[in-house]
Design an enzyme around this catalytic site. Sequence first.
Site, PDB file in Angstrom:
ATOM      1  N   GLU A 137     -57.669 -24.983  26.906  1.00 20.22           N
ATOM      2  CA  GLU A 137     -56.667 -23.916  26.901  1.00 20.22           C
ATOM      3  C   GLU A 137     -55.284 -24.536  26.950  1.00 20.22           C
ATOM      4  O   GLU A 137     -55.023 -25.438  27.747  1.00 20.22           O
ATOM      5  CB  GLU A 137     -56.865 -22.989  28.103  1.00 20.22           C
ATOM      6  CG  GLU A 137     -55.825 -21.888  28.216  1.00 20.22           C
ATOM      7  CD  GLU A 137     -56.072 -20.961  29.401  1.00 20.22           C
ATOM      8  OE1 GLU A 137     -57.265 -20.715  29.721  1.00 20.22           O
ATOM      9  OE2 GLU A 137     -55.100 -20.500  30.021  1.00 20.22           O
ATOM     10  N   GLU A 142     -46.033 -19.332  30.509  1.00 14.63           N
ATOM     11  CA  GLU A 142     -46.460 -18.303  31.436  1.00 14.63           C
ATOM     12  C   GLU A 142     -45.315 -18.051  32.412  1.00 14.63           C
ATOM     13  O   GLU A 142     -44.652 -18.976  32.871  1.00 14.63           O
ATOM     14  CB  GLU A 142     -47.705 -18.726  32.217  1.00 14.63           C
ATOM     15  CG  GLU A 142     -48.965 -18.784  31.384  1.00 14.63           C
ATOM     16  CD  GLU A 142     -50.176 -19.165  32.225  1.00 14.63           C
ATOM     17  OE1 GLU A 142     -51.048 -18.315  32.418  1.00 14.63           O
ATOM     18  OE2 GLU A 142     -50.221 -20.322  32.692  1.00 14.63           O
TER      19      GLU A 142
END
Length: 255
Positions: A137, A142
Site C-alpha cells: 500500500e 493522508e
Amino acid sequence: MKNFKISSIAILLIAASSLTSCSKVIFKDTFNKDQLNMDNWSYEEGDGCPDLCGWGNAERQIYSRDFVELEDGKLVITAVKDGDKYYSGKINTKDKVEFKYGNIEIRAKVATGQGIWPALWMLGADISEVGWPASGEIDLMEYVGKEPHTLYTSLHTPASHGETINSKKTTLRDIEEGYHIYRTEWTEDHISFSVDGNLVYTFTPENYDENEYPFRKPFYFLINLAVGGNFGGPEVDDAIFPAKFYVDYIKVTKL
C-alpha cells in the site's frame, strides 16, 4: 525561401516535442466532465461488511456514490451525518487504471475537522489474489483532522503494516488552506513524496524482496473521505458536517 525552411523545421521540432511530451502521460483525469469517467473509476459502497466491517479500521461512514460529484472541474467527495449515521464517498481505479512506476501528481484540498480522514492512496493490483498487506500500500497523502497542520505519507508492507515504521509525519502549517500539489516518485528502487515541490519523505528498503518492497508490480488508485475509526477518530465533531474533499486533477507520467 531560406527563412521559410528554417521556420518549417522549427515547427516540426515543436510538434515532435509536444508529441513526445504527450506520450509520457500514463494517466490523467481533470474531472472536467459532467459525470465521473467510469472507464477510469469504480465506486466502493457500503460499510465493508461482512468481509471488512468498518473497512478494517472501525470507521463509521457508509460509502455511497451519492456523495461523489463533479463540480466546477473538481472531484468533490462529501461526508455528512444523517440521523445517527455518517455517509461519504470512495472511488478506485481497480481493473481499469493500473500501472507500474511513474511520477504521480495530484492537486487537492483536504476536508478538515475532528474525526475526518481524507486520503489519496494506492494498492497492489494483485490484492484479490494475495490479500493485504502482501499487496503493498502506498499512501500518497493522508490527513486526519484531529492532528491539524500534519501530513502523513506512508508505505505498508508485509514486514511493516498498520502502525507502519515506513511513515513520515510532516508539519505543514497551511495544509488546511486551499489546494496543494502532492507528488510521488515511484521507481523500482525507491518511493519519494513531496508537497508543493518540497521533498518530505523517501522510502528505500534494506532488502528488495516482497516482504519489504512489494512495489515492483502494478498498483491502482483509491480516493476516499473516511469518518472516525482507529486512525481518523475515535471522537467525531458533528459540527464539521458537511465536510468536503476536493481533487482538482490527477496525473501520472513516465519516469
